[in-house]
Structures are given as C-alpha cells and as structure tokens.
Design an enzyme around this catalytic site. Structure first.
Site, short mmCIF file in Angstrom:
data_model
loop_
_atom_site.label_atom_id
_atom_site.label_comp_id
_atom_site.label_asym_id
_atom_site.label_seq_id
_atom_site.Cartn_x
_atom_site.Cartn_y
_atom_site.Cartn_z
N SER A 126 -121.21 -2.50 99.38
CA SER A 126 -120.61 -1.90 100.66
C SER A 126 -121.45 -2.34 101.75
CB SER A 126 -120.55 -0.45 100.58
OG SER A 126 -120.37 0.16 101.93
N TYR A 151 -124.58 7.90 100.43
CA TYR A 151 -123.53 6.90 99.85
C TYR A 151 -124.22 5.54 100.10
CZ TYR A 151 -119.80 3.65 99.55
OH TYR A 151 -119.04 2.32 99.20
N LYS A 155 -125.48 2.55 97.07
CA LYS A 155 -124.86 1.15 96.93
C LYS A 155 -126.31 0.19 97.01
CE LYS A 155 -120.79 1.62 96.32
NZ LYS A 155 -120.24 1.36 95.06
C1 WQD Z 1 -114.65 4.70 110.08
C2 WQD Z 1 -114.80 4.97 111.64
C3 WQD Z 1 -115.51 7.38 111.70
C4 WQD Z 1 -112.18 9.61 110.21
C5 WQD Z 1 -116.07 3.31 104.96
C6 WQD Z 1 -115.88 3.56 103.36
C7 WQD Z 1 -117.24 3.19 102.39
C8 WQD Z 1 -117.53 1.70 102.77
C9 WQD Z 1 -117.47 1.34 104.24
C10 WQD Z 1 -116.52 0.44 100.90
C11 WQD Z 1 -115.94 5.79 111.42
C12 WQD Z 1 -114.05 7.37 112.29
C13 WQD Z 1 -113.10 8.47 110.61
C14 WQD Z 1 -111.72 10.19 110.95
C15 WQD Z 1 -112.60 8.90 112.82
N1 WQD Z 1 -116.47 0.88 102.26
N2 WQD Z 1 -113.28 8.44 111.74
N3 WQD Z 1 -112.05 10.05 112.78
O1 WQD Z 1 -117.42 5.67 107.57
O2 WQD Z 1 -116.96 2.95 107.83
O3 WQD Z 1 -117.00 3.72 105.50
O4 WQD Z 1 -116.28 1.71 104.83
O5 WQD Z 1 -117.35 0.62 100.28
O6 WQD Z 1 -116.71 3.35 101.27
O7 WQD Z 1 -115.67 5.13 103.35
O8 WQD Z 1 -115.04 4.51 107.11
O9 WQD Z 1 -112.87 5.14 107.60
O10 WQD Z 1 -114.63 6.94 107.13
O11 WQD Z 1 -114.75 5.97 109.40
O12 WQD Z 1 -113.17 8.96 114.07
O13 WQD Z 1 -110.66 11.26 110.85
O14 WQD Z 1 -113.82 5.97 111.66
O15 WQD Z 1 -116.33 8.28 112.43
O16 WQD Z 1 -116.66 5.65 112.84
P1 WQD Z 1 -116.75 4.41 106.98
P2 WQD Z 1 -114.39 5.52 107.77
#
Ligand code: WQD
Length: 341
Positions: A126, A151, A155
């Site tokens: 990731s 998390y 990784k």
């Molecule tokens: C993205 C953005 C949140 C939900 C993911 C995977 C992880 C890894 C990396 C593969 C952030 C914002 C989210 C919400 C929001 N991928 N958000 N409101 O944290 O980048 O991690 O990609 O391994 O496994 O989980 O992804 O979609 O949770 O968040 O504002 O209700 O969207 O704060 O800025 P993240 P995410």
C-alpha cells in the site's frame, strides 16, 4: 493451467483479480475466512467468467488449517496475498489487532510457500508505507517515513519480511503498492462490499447517495492542499486487478531469480476528496449530502504515484478514468439495492 492461490479472494481487490486471472488463462482457488467479506461475491465472479471458484473458509492465522489447503492443492504455482485488515481509521483504534492479524497471516502463508516450494509470490502492499511524503508524486525509491497509521506499519513490516525471506523460500516476489482502489467491474457483477459502516471515501459517498447513510462527513477541509481536503491517487480496481496478472507473468519470466520487485499502482494523478465528490455528483447527476467535519487521525495529507516502473517493467497501462470510477461505483451501489429488494 497454472493454479494460483488468492488469499482474501472474496474481498474487493481479490475478487476483481480472480476475474482477471481467469480471463488470462489461470486456474484459481481462494482462502478467505469472510471476516471482512462475503463469499457471495464469487457468484459474481462466476457470472463474469463462467468459472466456479472454490473458497477455503480458513483463518490464515491458524497455520495447520492453511497448510491443509496446500496439501490438498500441491500444484499451486503462485500466491497473491491480499488477506489483511485495511482500514486506516480502524487501525488507529485497534493497532494490536491489525499487527497480529496482518503479520501472523503473512508469516503462515510464507511458511507454506517455503514448505511447498511455491515459485511466485505477490504481496498486497500500500502507498501508506510512504507515510506523509515530502514530495507528492512518490516513486518506489521514495524513502519510507514513519507510517501514519498502524495499518501502514503492518504493510511496512510485511514488505520487509517478504524482501528478506524470498531467497530462503526459493521463490520470487513482487510487492504491489496500491494507491486508492475504487469503482466496480464494468459488468457491475462485482464491486466493493464494505461490512458495516464504510471506512473508505467512495463507498461512503455511494451509500450516502443511495440513502443507506444519512450524511457523509469530509474529514477535514483545512489542509494545506488546493482546496483544503486530502489528496489521493484514485485508481480503478479493474486496473489494479490486471496489474496482478502482469506481475505474475513478470515473475514467471524471472523464475530462476530470487528477485523481489516493488511497484506503485496509481494513475499518477492526485484528486482531492472534494473533487471526487464533485466528479461523482456531475457524472451521476446527484447532489450529495455532506458536511465538513474534523480531520481523521492517521490520514496522510496528500500522496499520488509515479507509476513509470510498473508501466516500463510490467507493461501496465491504467486506462479507466475518474468518471469510470464514480460511475461504476454508483451503478454497483444501485445493483446492491436492487438485489436487496
Ligand atoms: C481517503 C480520503 C479520508 C471517508 C486507503 C485504503 C488503504 C490503502 C490506501 C490500499 C481521506 C477521506 C474518507 C469518509 C472522508 N489502500 N474520507 N470521509 O485512508 O487513503 O486508505 O487507501 O491498500 O487500504 O483504506 O482511503 O478512502 O479511507 O480515505 O473524508 O467518509 O477520504 O479522510 O482523506 P485511505 P479512504
């Protein structure tokens, strides 16, 4: 045909990868204890490919049960290891659960790979291994900073284990660093099935739009970015899936080398959270009910990929656009509603 074991095969990226593997001539079996997934997704895989995929409902943290699967399938030629907990926010609340599950399961699968002399191993990593990068477009050699979440730490540890063990397992390996996988297979027969309240952005958007959630919260809009919200490299899950097939083919061509190569899987474009919401609203002609809330612990402010190495060495060309991502994600959410009626 070569038999590939996909751990976490009932999961989001796992199921899409199984489709791509079958379409490229591989036989596939899955190990998935369905703690974070639903085996019904394999019905969608069968609908697309015509193939029934066997899932062994086994906890990867129990070595003997994992080894029994290998004894029943002694011709496994490659392992693609997806199975892990993957919610950044949840990992902040439950760090030991994440470390125990993600690392123990990896060690067990590698022990089996060594015992059974499985030649190829693909590890689901990731972009969270980079932490909060100083330079937004990260390459595979961008120094890893302190993981921003437990998390991401699992990784980082997982990558180190695989890199250090390949020669002892007499296998070769690829570490695939996903950026943000989103969207659903163009057939809309498979897609993301979050268990409980969605942690990730796009399922939170689609569940709010369809009314499963009353309102969506944007976690912070006062970051030092173009519009104040976080920036990510969103990549269609089908493009991610195809990269796994290409990674296996890459390893097959290097079958006598104990190599371990790392690849970024992103489009190279950074979209903000608010830009994704706007793209969703425009593409699907929907007004989303959201508010701006507090920042989420563990969030990286901005990150997107330099994907040249995957393009050069894997011949990987991500082709699906942000429009495809928000459109297929919405069509999948609509299909789930139709299925439940
Ligand atoms: C993205 C953005 C949140 C939900 C993911 C995977 C992880 C890894 C990396 C593969 C952030 C914002 C989210 C919400 C929001 N991928 N958000 N409101 O944290 O980048 O991690 O990609 O391994 O496994 O989980 O992804 O979609 O949770 O968040 O504002 O209700 O969207 O704060 O800025 P993240 P995410």
């Amino acid at each position: 045909m070569k038999l590939i074991l996909v751990t976490g095969g009932c999961g989001y990226i796992g199921s899409h990868t199984i489709v791509d593997l079958i379409e490229n001539g591989y036989d596939v079996i899955s190990i998935d204890n369905n703690s974070r997934s639903n085996e019904s997704i394999l019905l969608g895989v069968e609908k697309i490919t015509g193939k029934k995929v066997k899932n062994y409902k086994v906890d990867l943290c129990i070595y003997d049960d994992v080894y029994a699967v290998f004894q029943e399938n002694p011709t496994i030629q490659g392992i693609i290891h997806f199975a892990a907990y993957k919610a950044v926010g949840e990992s902040v609340d439950k760090p030991m659960m994440y470390l125990e599950n993600n690392i123990s399961s990896l060690i067990n699968i590698l022990k089996c790979a060594q015992e059974m002399k499985v030649p190829h191993f693909v590890f689901s990593s990731s972009c969270t291994v980079y932490g909060n990068p100083d330079v937004m477009q990260v390459t595979e050699s961008t120094p890893q900073k302190k993981a921003a979440s437990p998390y991401g730490l699992t990784k980082q540890i997982g990558e180190s284990i695989v890199e250090n063990i390949v020669d002892k397992c007499n296998t070769n390996a690829v570490l695939l660093r996903y950026f943000n996988p989103v969207g659903a297979h163009p057939s809309i027969a498979i897609g993301e099935l979050p268990i409980g309240k969605p942690q990730n952005l796009v399922p939170a958007i689609t569940q709010t739009a369809i009314g499963k959630l009353p309102q969506m919260i944007v976690f912070g809009a006062d970051y030092d970015t173009k519009d104040g919200s976080c920036i990510r490299d969103f990549i269609h899950v089908s493009d991610i899936a195809h990269a796994h097939t290409l990674a296996l083919q890459f390893l097959e061509l290097k079958k006598d080398e104990n190599t371990c190569e790392i690849f970024n899987l992103g489009t190279g474009d950074g979209y903000s959270v608010l830009e994704v919401i706007k793209a969703f609203e425009k593409e699907n002609n929907i007004k989303l009910n959201y508010i701006i809330g507090p920042k989420r612990d563990g969030d990286v402010i901005a990150i997107y990929a330099n994907n040249n190495k995957a393009k050069d060495l894997l011949k990987w060309i991500p082709s699906l656009t942000i429009k495809d991502m928000v459109k297929t994600a919405w069509l999948w959410e609509l299909s789930l509603q139709n299925q439940s009626q």
